[in-house]
Write an enzyme that holds these catalytic residues in place. Structure first.
Site, short mmCIF file in Angstrom:
data_model
loop_
_atom_site.label_atom_id
_atom_site.label_comp_id
_atom_site.label_asym_id
_atom_site.label_seq_id
_atom_site.Cartn_x
_atom_site.Cartn_y
_atom_site.Cartn_z
N ASP A 227 35.89 36.90 37.08
CA ASP A 227 35.95 35.75 37.67
C ASP A 227 35.26 35.56 39.13
O ASP A 227 34.72 36.69 39.82
CB ASP A 227 37.49 35.34 38.17
CG ASP A 227 38.39 35.01 37.03
OD1 ASP A 227 37.68 35.25 35.91
OD2 ASP A 227 39.47 34.69 37.40
N HIS A 369 36.64 40.87 38.38
CA HIS A 369 35.84 39.96 39.67
C HIS A 369 34.58 40.48 39.71
O HIS A 369 34.60 41.64 40.19
CB HIS A 369 36.81 39.78 40.76
CG HIS A 369 38.15 38.78 40.88
ND1 HIS A 369 39.22 39.86 40.37
CD2 HIS A 369 38.42 37.59 40.80
CE1 HIS A 369 40.19 38.84 40.45
NE2 HIS A 369 39.78 37.64 40.47
NI NI Z 1 39.28 33.51 41.18
#
Ligand code: NI
Length: 399
Positions: A227, A369
């Site tokens: 992400d 992430h």
């Molecule tokens: Ni996010």
């Protein structure tokens, strides 16, 4: 090697004993009476006997306390000093026209005829030239000269829908169904039956049910998701690692970052990764009007489509914040996760590796992430470990 075989045999015998006499407890052993002895309701020879066991009687018993055996068939106790444990080992009957006799002489009663190449259990209570055996569950005697130690004729075989029986005949009850992915060894085959064994199973299966083919391993799938990118430094490193391991992943990108790092996003899409929508500016969408949410996601989809040529089919709301109205009003399915690495919080590659390798499951969706350097540093180890465990790395659409 030989020592290993022998210990394997004793283990298998224990299994067979359990299978063929399922009423016996696991620590039940076959004994032989060396002389007549009395059976008592309590472990106390000064009480009145409730029965007796004759010399040469064979019976199953379990060790009780000091010096006593519990005999389930007699519902009582006998002193261990009069009993001798009988240890069995597999033997193959290596001759035609053999008979199981009631006593160790050819003039005694014939209990059953014996199929050549079938398997018996030979016990350590041996008369001269004769062996005490259990053949298909019946005790009797056979000439020792016809009994051969079994040799493994085939290793690493498998079965398809095989019914395991304790006798080589379809009329024998099925003791177990052997799953197709279990490795077995074949000890002997005759008349369409094979005696097979491993640490769990032992008994007869139809030879036709045996195959040499290792079943295709069940491929487990896992979806790695990244992400908040694309990130100009971390994302290219993630892409390089994924390529090295032939792994596919899904990137939930932020619209603003996609515009800023368009070339990296384009590369990710062209390398076969899925691109999902993670909103335009990483706003908490659950606090916005549904009209504003839809506008934000459409704007982001347009940016991604302009750069990659493909419109996203899935989105992930920032912070996982989603409302019921978002679920019903947005045409794209929301994709959350089943395994959260918390990589944004601890920023520690070792922890990321631990969370994923401990929590991996078939069908898992892993949240990471691609904006934190330790996450990119963890990825080679994650892929190495999971690949060795049989995982393939797929996109959300492929899960
Ligand atoms: Ni996010």
């Amino acid at each position: 090697m030989k020592r290993l075989m022998i210990s394997t045999f004793f283990f298998v015998i224990a299994c067979l004993a359990i299978h063929t006499s399922s009423a016996q407890a696991a620590d039940t052993t076959l004994y032989h009476m060396q002389q007549k002895a009395y059976v008592y309701a309590q472990m106390d020879a000064s009480t009145k006997a409730t029965g007796s066991l004759q010399a040469s009687a064979r019976f199953y018993a379990q060790p009780a306390s000091d010096g006593w055996l519990y005999v389930p068939n007699k519902k009582g106790y006998v002193q261990v000093e009069y009993a001798q444990p009988l240890n069995g080992e597999y033997v193959v009957v290596n001759a035609e026209n053999i008979v199981l006799y009631k006593a160790a002489t050819k003039s005694s009663q014939k209990l059953s005829s014996v199929i050549s190449q079938s398997v018996a259990i030979r016990y350590n209570d041996v008369a001269a030239g004769w062996s005490l055996v259990s053949y298909n569950g019946t005790f009797g005697y056979m000439p020792t000269s016809v009994l051969a130690a079994p040799t493994v004729t085939e290793t690493k075989v498998y079965v398809t829908d095989a019914e395991l029986r304790n006798k080589p005949t379809k009329s024998a009850p099925v003791m177990a169904m052997i799953p197709a992915d279990v490795e077995l060894q074949v000890y002997t085959s005759f008349l369409g039956w094979s005696f097979i064994a491993n640490d769990t199973y032992s008994g007869y299966v139809k030879t036709a049910d045996i195959t040499d083919n290792t079943p295709a391993p069940v491929m487990k799938k896992i979806a790695l998701t990244f992400d908040d990118g694309p990130h100009k430094k971390v994302t290219p490193q993630v892409l390089a690692t994924l390529k090295q391991y032939d792994a596919k992943a899904t990137f939930f990108v932020i619209g603003e970052e996609a515009e800023r790092n368009a070339a990296i996003l384009k590369q990710a899409a062209s390398e076969g990764h899925q691109i999902g929508n993670h909103s335009f500016s990483h706003d908490r969408l659950s606090t916005l009007s549904i009209r504003a949410v839809i506008a934000d996601l459409e704007k982001t989809n347009a940016v991604i489509q302009r750069i990659t040529g493909t419109k996203p089919t899935v989105y992930r709301p920032p912070f996982g914040a989603i409302t019921q109205q978002m679920r019903t009003s947005i045409s794209m399915p929301p994709i959350l996760w089943s395994l959260d690495t918390l990589d944004w919080k601890h920023r520690n590659a070792d922890k990321t590796v631990d969370v994923i390798t401990n929590g991996a499951k078939d069908g898992a969706i892993v949240l990471m992430h691609d904006i934190h350097q330790p996450t990119a540093d963890a990825l080679p180890r994650v892929l190495e470990v999971l690949q060795a465990q049989g995982y393939t790395f797929v996109t959300i659409d492929e899960l």
